[in-house]
Design a protein around this motif. Structure first.
Motif, PDB file in Angstrom:
ATOM      1  N   THR A 149       0.847  -1.192   0.000  1.00  0.00           N
ATOM      2  CA  THR A 149       0.000   0.000   0.000  1.00  0.00           C
ATOM      3  C   THR A 149       0.883   1.243   0.000  1.00  0.00           C
ATOM      4  O   THR A 149       1.953   1.259   0.614  1.00  0.00           O
ATOM      5  CB  THR A 149      -0.927   0.048   1.232  1.00  0.00           C
ATOM      6  OG1 THR A 149      -0.151   0.166   2.421  1.00  0.00           O
ATOM      7  CG2 THR A 149      -1.782  -1.208   1.300  1.00  0.00           C
ATOM      8  N   SER A 151       0.358   5.651   0.219  1.00  0.00           N
ATOM      9  CA  SER A 151      -0.608   6.731   0.433  1.00  0.00           C
ATOM     10  C   SER A 151       0.068   8.098   0.399  1.00  0.00           C
ATOM     11  O   SER A 151       1.170   8.266   0.935  1.00  0.00           O
ATOM     12  CB  SER A 151      -1.314   6.568   1.786  1.00  0.00           C
ATOM     13  OG  SER A 151      -1.914   5.302   1.903  1.00  0.00           O
ATOM     14  N   GLY A 315     -13.289   3.829  -3.388  1.00  0.00           N
ATOM     15  CA  GLY A 315     -12.574   3.885  -4.650  1.00  0.00           C
ATOM     16  C   GLY A 315     -12.913   2.725  -5.551  1.00  0.00           C
ATOM     17  O   GLY A 315     -13.829   1.946  -5.287  1.00  0.00           O
ATOM     18  N   ASP A 318      -7.486  -0.485  -7.697  1.00  0.00           N
ATOM     19  CA  ASP A 318      -6.351  -0.310  -6.803  1.00  0.00           C
ATOM     20  C   ASP A 318      -6.245   1.099  -6.228  1.00  0.00           C
ATOM     21  O   ASP A 318      -5.371   1.359  -5.397  1.00  0.00           O
ATOM     22  CB  ASP A 318      -5.045  -0.619  -7.552  1.00  0.00           C
ATOM     23  CG  ASP A 318      -4.982  -2.075  -7.988  1.00  0.00           C
ATOM     24  OD1 ASP A 318      -5.621  -2.903  -7.315  1.00  0.00           O
ATOM     25  OD2 ASP A 318      -4.313  -2.377  -8.988  1.00  0.00           O
ATOM     26  N   ILE A 319      -7.101   2.014  -6.647  1.00  0.00           N
ATOM     27  CA  ILE A 319      -6.980   3.413  -6.223  1.00  0.00           C
ATOM     28  C   ILE A 319      -8.202   3.819  -5.395  1.00  0.00           C
ATOM     29  O   ILE A 319      -9.341   3.602  -5.804  1.00  0.00           O
ATOM     30  CB  ILE A 319      -6.855   4.346  -7.448  1.00  0.00           C
ATOM     31  CG1 ILE A 319      -5.633   3.943  -8.291  1.00  0.00           C
ATOM     32  CG2 ILE A 319      -6.720   5.791  -7.004  1.00  0.00           C
ATOM     33  CD1 ILE A 319      -5.497   4.732  -9.570  1.00  0.00           C
ATOM     34  N   THR A 320      -7.943   4.405  -4.241  1.00  0.00           N
ATOM     35  CA  THR A 320      -9.023   4.895  -3.375  1.00  0.00           C
ATOM     36  C   THR A 320      -8.675   6.280  -2.859  1.00  0.00           C
ATOM     37  O   THR A 320      -7.496   6.659  -2.783  1.00  0.00           O
ATOM     38  CB  THR A 320      -9.247   3.956  -2.166  1.00  0.00           C
ATOM     39  OG1 THR A 320      -8.041   3.898  -1.388  1.00  0.00           O
ATOM     40  CG2 THR A 320      -9.624   2.565  -2.612  1.00  0.00           C
ATOM     41  N   ILE A 345      -5.008  10.223  -1.361  1.00  0.00           N
ATOM     42  CA  ILE A 345      -5.180   9.102  -2.286  1.00  0.00           C
ATOM     43  C   ILE A 345      -4.321   7.925  -1.821  1.00  0.00           C
ATOM     44  O   ILE A 345      -3.209   8.127  -1.315  1.00  0.00           O
ATOM     45  CB  ILE A 345      -4.815   9.523  -3.721  1.00  0.00           C
ATOM     46  CG1 ILE A 345      -5.149   8.407  -4.708  1.00  0.00           C
ATOM     47  CG2 ILE A 345      -3.356   9.941  -3.837  1.00  0.00           C
ATOM     48  CD1 ILE A 345      -5.061   8.857  -6.166  1.00  0.00           C
ATOM     49  N   ARG A 346      -4.859   6.720  -1.980  1.00  0.00           N
ATOM     50  CA  ARG A 346      -4.146   5.514  -1.550  1.00  0.00           C
ATOM     51  C   ARG A 346      -4.137   4.484  -2.688  1.00  0.00           C
ATOM     52  O   ARG A 346      -5.164   4.266  -3.337  1.00  0.00           O
ATOM     53  CB  ARG A 346      -4.813   4.930  -0.303  1.00  0.00           C
ATOM     54  CG  ARG A 346      -4.156   3.651   0.230  1.00  0.00           C
ATOM     55  CD  ARG A 346      -4.894   3.157   1.460  1.00  0.00           C
ATOM     56  NE  ARG A 346      -4.741   4.052   2.595  1.00  0.00           N
ATOM     57  CZ  ARG A 346      -5.677   4.273   3.511  1.00  0.00           C
ATOM     58  NH1 ARG A 346      -6.847   3.662   3.407  1.00  0.00           N
ATOM     59  NH2 ARG A 346      -5.458   5.100   4.513  1.00  0.00           N
ATOM     60  N   PHE A 347      -2.985   3.892  -2.913  1.00  0.00           N
ATOM     61  CA  PHE A 347      -2.849   2.797  -3.881  1.00  0.00           C
ATOM     62  C   PHE A 347      -2.705   1.503  -3.091  1.00  0.00           C
ATOM     63  O   PHE A 347      -1.808   1.366  -2.267  1.00  0.00           O
ATOM     64  CB  PHE A 347      -1.608   3.010  -4.757  1.00  0.00           C
ATOM     65  CG  PHE A 347      -1.619   4.316  -5.500  1.00  0.00           C
ATOM     66  CD1 PHE A 347      -2.206   4.404  -6.750  1.00  0.00           C
ATOM     67  CD2 PHE A 347      -1.044   5.454  -4.944  1.00  0.00           C
ATOM     68  CE1 PHE A 347      -2.225   5.618  -7.434  1.00  0.00           C
ATOM     69  CE2 PHE A 347      -1.052   6.668  -5.615  1.00  0.00           C
ATOM     70  CZ  PHE A 347      -1.644   6.751  -6.862  1.00  0.00           C
TER      71      PHE A 347
END
Length: 348
Positions: A149, A151, A315, A318-320, A345-347
């Protein structure tokens, strides 16, 4: 700094591609057996293809040396013969291995496998990732998967006398890197538990040449001079836990394996985290008597060590986008009412 390096080293080593040889023999069901045999044939064909491609490049290199008169025609023929014999022996080995392993699997109902993963570099494909954790790959169901993860967010402190406008928009940032596991909680994989470990860093800079004092009673005070930078940063290790709701597509394969895919589905997660603070520091940058001064003040900021808070995200794939808020006070004396708030944003 040592704690930060140790933490990042742990995360990198934890997720690095390593080749681990661990021979195991485990009783398998018919689904695993069929999948293993199919995989043996696929591996054999791929290895034979790689050997033939490597031979082509070897012969090409020999011909180039011959054209440039770096070797004689007799030497070139000798090198080609040696390369061809080596390739033939390797192909024979791959064929024999696949045949013996298939025979063993069919007779005994079990197979040996090499656990782990490896990154291969070749002449034709250059880079190829091969998953060698066959036991997990052949399971009918995989209830848990994992991944890295990352971010990025805007960050500030919220409190009775503080809000978002008290902090620099350009120099307030949040960064996190971690490793997470996702476990299926229902048969359709629409409800999942998401948990893991993260290193996170909060960076906050007050407007108006203000800073946070050190000592038993932290205060927000004026520097008394103009500063190019007065940034407070905390590095922390946290353990998040979320309940995730989202779509999932069920896929059933001919060999009986069932997989759930949600990489292109919408999802929503809500939960929290606990953790601890590893270090605190204030970085100052200013001019004095025509010289540029950089100063770092480490720890002794009356900070809370134990951390806890809430986190939510929404999201697709993979993106939120997420929002995270600490429920604990940044300073334990209560002299400054402040709790971290971050959104970004978090991957994952």
């Amino acid at each position: 700094m040592k704690k930060l390096i140790l933490t990042l080293s742990f995360l990198i080593s934890f997720t690095s591609f390593v080749k681990v040889h661990a021979q195991n023999e485990i009783k398998q069901d018919s689904i695993s057996i069929n999948a293993r045999i199919a995989d043996l044939l696929e591996e054999k064909e791929q290895n034979i293809k790689d050997e033939k491609e490597a031979l082509k490049y070897t012969i090409k290199a020999i011909n180039e040396k011959l054209e440039k008169n770096k070797i004689t025609k007799e030497k070139a023929e000798e090198l080609k013969k040696t390369a061809a014999e080596r390739t033939a022996l390797n192909i024979k080995y791959y064929e024999q291995y696949a045949m013996l392993e298939e025979d063993y699997v069919r007779k005994n109902g079990k197979f040996s496998y090499e656990g782990g993963a490896m990154l291969e570099i070749g002449t034709k494909q250059f880079i190829r990732f091969r998953n060698k954790n066959k036991d997990r790959e052949y399971q009918q169901y995989q209830n848990t998967d994992s991944g890295l993860t990352l971010s990025f967010a805007y960050n500030f402190m919220n409190g009775d006398n503080l809000d978002i406008n008290d902090f620099s928009y350009a120099n307030n940032n949040y960064f996190a890197i971690g490793f997470q596991w996702k476990t299926r909680l229902d048969k359709n994989n629409n409800l999942r538990a998401v948990y893991g470990v993260e290193y996170q860093s909060h960076g906050t800079e007050l407007n108006g040449n203000r800073f946070i004092t050190q000592g038993d009673q932290a205060q927000i005070a004026s520097l008394g001079f103009n500063a190019d930078k007065a940034k407070f940063r905390q590095d922390q290790l946290v353990f998040p836990l979320h309940l995730e709701i989202g779509g999932s597509e069920r896929k059933e394969y001919e060999d009986g394996r069932v997989r759930f895919e949600n990489y292109d589905k919408w999802k929503f997660g809500i939960g929290g985290f606990i953790g601890f603070n590893m270090s605190s520091r204030l970085k100052l940058k200013y001019e004095l008597d025509g010289r540029e001064i950089k100063e770092t003040r480490v720890n002794n900021f009356d900070n809370e060590t134990f951390l806890y808070g809430l986190d939510a995200y929404v999201g697709k794939g993979d993106i939120t986008v997420f929002g995270r808020m600490n429920l604990n006070n940044v300073f334990k004396s209560g002299s400054v009412d402040a709790q971290y708030v971050a959104f970004g944003i978090r991957f994952q």
